[in-house]
Design a protein around this motif. Structure first.
Motif, PDB file in Angstrom:
ATOM      1  N   ARG A   1       0.833  -1.152   0.094  1.00 16.02           N
ATOM      2  CA  ARG A   1       0.026   0.039  -0.076  1.00 16.02           C
ATOM      3  C   ARG A   1       0.815   1.386  -0.155  1.00 16.02           C
ATOM      4  O   ARG A   1       2.158   1.186  -0.116  1.00 16.02           O
ATOM      5  CB  ARG A   1      -0.954   0.074   1.253  1.00 16.02           C
ATOM      6  N   GLN A   2       0.316   2.446   0.126  1.00 18.01           N
ATOM      7  CA  GLN A   2       1.001   3.707   0.226  1.00 18.01           C
ATOM      8  C   GLN A   2       1.862   3.524   1.363  1.00 18.01           C
ATOM      9  O   GLN A   2       1.432   3.770   2.282  1.00 18.01           O
ATOM     10  CB  GLN A   2       0.002   4.841   0.058  1.00 18.01           C
TER      11      GLN A   2
ATOM     12  N   PHE B   1       4.249   9.268   2.591  1.00 21.21           N
ATOM     13  CA  PHE B   1       3.562  10.163   3.396  1.00 21.21           C
ATOM     14  C   PHE B   1       2.705   9.379   4.139  1.00 21.21           C
ATOM     15  O   PHE B   1       1.238   9.597   4.469  1.00 21.21           O
ATOM     16  CB  PHE B   1       3.006  10.950   2.643  1.00 21.21           C
ATOM     17  N   ASN B   2       2.999   8.271   4.913  1.00 17.01           N
ATOM     18  CA  ASN B   2       2.184   7.405   5.578  1.00 17.01           C
ATOM     19  C   ASN B   2       3.006   6.571   6.437  1.00 17.01           C
ATOM     20  O   ASN B   2       4.291   6.330   6.383  1.00 17.01           O
ATOM     21  CB  ASN B   2       1.495   6.336   4.601  1.00 17.01           C
ATOM     22  N   LEU B   3       2.332   5.886   7.433  1.00 15.07           N
ATOM     23  CA  LEU B   3       3.239   4.933   8.442  1.00 15.07           C
ATOM     24  C   LEU B   3       2.383   3.428   8.320  1.00 15.07           C
ATOM     25  O   LEU B   3       1.123   3.377   8.369  1.00 15.07           O
ATOM     26  CB  LEU B   3       2.746   5.203   9.609  1.00 15.07           C
ATOM     27  N   LEU B   4       3.068   2.539   8.271  1.00 10.41           N
ATOM     28  CA  LEU B   4       2.562   1.216   8.051  1.00 10.41           C
ATOM     29  C   LEU B   4       2.922   0.598   9.341  1.00 10.41           C
ATOM     30  O   LEU B   4       4.105   0.436   9.884  1.00 10.41           O
ATOM     31  CB  LEU B   4       3.138   0.212   6.856  1.00 10.41           C
ATOM     32  N   ALA B   5       1.853   0.096  10.008  1.00  9.74           N
ATOM     33  CA  ALA B   5       2.011  -0.387  11.372  1.00  9.74           C
ATOM     34  C   ALA B   5       2.536  -1.909  11.460  1.00  9.74           C
ATOM     35  O   ALA B   5       2.475  -2.514  12.593  1.00  9.74           O
ATOM     36  CB  ALA B   5       0.595  -0.421  12.062  1.00  9.74           C
TER      37      ALA B   5
ATOM     38  N   PRO C   1      -5.075  -0.682   9.737  1.00  5.74           N
ATOM     39  CA  PRO C   1      -5.384   0.464   9.277  1.00  5.74           C
ATOM     40  C   PRO C   1      -4.161   1.689   9.015  1.00  5.74           C
ATOM     41  O   PRO C   1      -3.378   1.429   9.955  1.00  5.74           O
ATOM     42  CB  PRO C   1      -6.237   1.128  10.131  1.00  5.74           C
ATOM     43  N   THR C   2      -4.072   2.414   7.982  1.00  2.00           N
ATOM     44  CA  THR C   2      -2.966   3.343   7.776  1.00  2.00           C
ATOM     45  C   THR C   2      -3.919   4.708   7.944  1.00  2.00           C
ATOM     46  O   THR C   2      -5.019   4.908   7.654  1.00  2.00           O
ATOM     47  CB  THR C   2      -2.485   3.176   6.907  1.00  2.00           C
ATOM     48  N   ALA C   3      -3.160   5.698   8.329  1.00  2.00           N
ATOM     49  CA  ALA C   3      -3.707   7.083   8.259  1.00  2.00           C
ATOM     50  C   ALA C   3      -4.025   7.590   6.696  1.00  2.00           C
ATOM     51  O   ALA C   3      -5.402   7.973   6.659  1.00  2.00           O
ATOM     52  CB  ALA C   3      -2.609   8.058   8.599  1.00  2.00           C
ATOM     53  N   VAL C   4      -3.255   7.346   5.945  1.00  2.00           N
ATOM     54  CA  VAL C   4      -3.755   7.819   4.673  1.00  2.00           C
ATOM     55  C   VAL C   4      -4.659   7.085   3.891  1.00  2.00           C
ATOM     56  O   VAL C   4      -5.582   7.401   3.177  1.00  2.00           O
ATOM     57  CB  VAL C   4      -2.367   7.708   3.780  1.00  2.00           C
ATOM     58  N   GLY C   5      -4.650   5.497   4.230  1.00  2.00           N
ATOM     59  CA  GLY C   5      -5.354   4.572   3.233  1.00  2.00           C
ATOM     60  C   GLY C   5      -6.741   4.271   3.876  1.00  2.00           C
ATOM     61  O   GLY C   5      -7.795   3.857   3.131  1.00  2.00           O
TER      62      GLY C   5
END
Lengths: 336, 336
Positions: free
Chosen positions: A191-192, A195-199, B280-284
């Protein structure tokens, strides 16, 4: 000591392997012959060392009896395939992949548990822990003398280089696409990432923990010699190319003496303590450096038995390649 | 109920103010006249509402007796200057700046402490907490019924929009400069924000805590009605435009019943629970949505009394503007 050694680096074309070769040169490690090895896809490339380009050869065909020490800086599968061959050829092994059981190859961070070297049998096998465990161990070890660490709660924001060169390229590509308002088609990440954080870094098990998180917990407990230490950890993938950041809460049974903490961190090897009011960042401070940066040293709000810290360190260098070279420097004293 | 109201929005040209106006329209809030107000610099702009462009006027010259309710979505200084005027004119106040003491304007998150509305005197003054406290309260409130939350350890990775439009522009500018290999001259932030994490949002006090961190602790304790709750919090600035991410560890006295936790989160209002294995992500996920996303629900490794969660929410919408509008929807039932 005028002795010099024949050394192999497996995974020499990866981010960690290349940095490892560079650090061997920088620290003037006593090398007679350096053998750079990789899988068949990467063999044929060359890596600079002492002003020459050293050709990378296939690990499959390598005769480990030619060297006294081999660094394994490729993936766990490569270590599992070839480390036994090295050991059989009486070659010491320093593994960076986490593949070897610690009973066979103990996890070692010189600043934290050099004592674990005592009594090892030759040919020695050592594990250099994950970048997160290495950096945390450097900082938590000097604090263990001050108070009993009862719990650790940790959010590790990892650089994409943790996942290798492809991940670095993908972050740059995604960022450029987004800035140019082009539609995003994630490739390396699912996924993106820009500008994002992946958990989640990797796939979680049925209890929700990823391999990386479990490895970190296991290694940190071992290096700190606290086999029952409670550690809650979330490894997050941050849109950062190089340099990890760690937000850490430690719990003590009694109020933390902040002055003593600062003094201990100031005095400890491998640490740069940033003055109160300021803080270190991955990009601005840690990258390219040989120390773990520590800042935001403070108690909890109305929670004097909690210690909060912010750490940054170069995941490729301090977290991996440098630690492995430091281990080698200890080995050549009398274990090779 | 066919009654409609005259409403003022102060700070109507900011990210939160503009979203607030949009949400009032989306949710068909019963508005007779909408007055958009701002400081003298922003007055003269216009903001779309119900198909028209509403001109933004100077707050200095506004007669608050014209409205029954005013949203304060500018900074604390604006609230401190003008909220008393609104109250004196018998106008209800919903403040989003954190400027008013909670004895005067209690912090309220409808999903968590609607009960705090009982017994308020008219004209009512309410505070809509910081985005972090709002999002956390939505998720922690339903868990309070399941176990006693003894400690919270929290790393809040905040979007740059937390600091307004200039910060958003600056992240884009820095990123473009770096991708084009041009030298970076930080402007809004005091160092490189692109591809980096900043461990401090604002200036820390002598104990190392920032205003935002102290506000979060104070508000969360109030909304959860746990005035002594131990909360260790680090607010980090992430290179993300919109959407906050929270890595949370909760400590209970006894083992956490994960099934009950999942069921409670599934049933609670304002929450979207993401299935195990995913996150979940912030952007997605979160941006543009009216819920707080929750994922990575798990116990600690060998620590069954610890609950780890990953939350994402739209800091401007769910964390601020929507909560304020939800408060207004409660007020018009019988408090205006």
């Amino acid at each position: 000591m005028n002795q010099s050694f024949d050394i192999a680096v497996i995974g020499a074309t990866g981010t960690v392997g290349e940095t490892l070769v560079q650090i061997l040169e920088e620290r003037d490690f006593p090398i007679a012959n350096l053998h750079l090895l990789a899988s068949s896809e990467s063999a044929g490339h060359s890596v600079p060392f002492r002003g020459k380009n050293v050709r990378v050869r296939e690990v499959d065909e390598f005769d480990f009896s030619k060297v006294q020490l081999a660094f394994f800086a490729a993936g766990p599968a490569v270590t599992l395939s070839f480390a036994p061959r090295a050991t059989a050829a009486n070659c010491a092994v320093i593994d960076l992949s986490g593949a070897l059981p610690s009973a066979q190859a103990p996890n070692l961070v010189p600043e934290a548990n050099e004592r674990a070297l005592a009594g090892l049998k030759k040919p020695v096998q050592l594990s250099s822990p994950s970048a997160a465990a290495t950096s945390l161990a450097v900082v938590l070890a000097p604090l263990q003398a001050l108070f009993e660490i009862q719990r650790v709660s940790l959010t590790a924001s990892l650089a994409v280089s943790t996942q290798g060169r492809e991940a670095v390229t993908e972050l740059a590509r995604q960022t450029a696409e987004l800035l140019n308002a082009r539609p995003l088609e994630p490739r390396f990440f699912d996924r993106q990432m820009a500008f994002n954080l992946l958990a989640q870094v990797g796939t979680p098990d049925e209890h929700g923990h990823t391999l990386l998180e479990k490895r970190l917990v296991r290694e940190l407990r071992e290096v700190l010699a606290q086999p029952l230490l409670k550690i809650s950890v979330t490894c997050v993938q941050a849109p950062v190319f190089f340099g990890d950041s760690y937000s850490v809460t430690l719990q003590s049974a009694t109020a933390i003496d902040l002055e003593a903490v600062n003094a201990a961190l100031e005095a400890a090897p491998g640490i740069e303590l940033v003055e109160a009011g300021d803080y270190p960042t991955a990009v601005g401070d840690a990258v390219g450096q040989d120390v773990v940066y520590v800042g935001r040293v403070r108690a909890g709000i109305d929670a004097p038995a909690e210690l909060n810290l912010w750490l940054t360190s170069d995941n490729v260098r301090k977290g991996a390649a440098l630690n492995a070279v430091q281990l080698a420097e200890l080995l050549i004293k009398d274990l090779l």
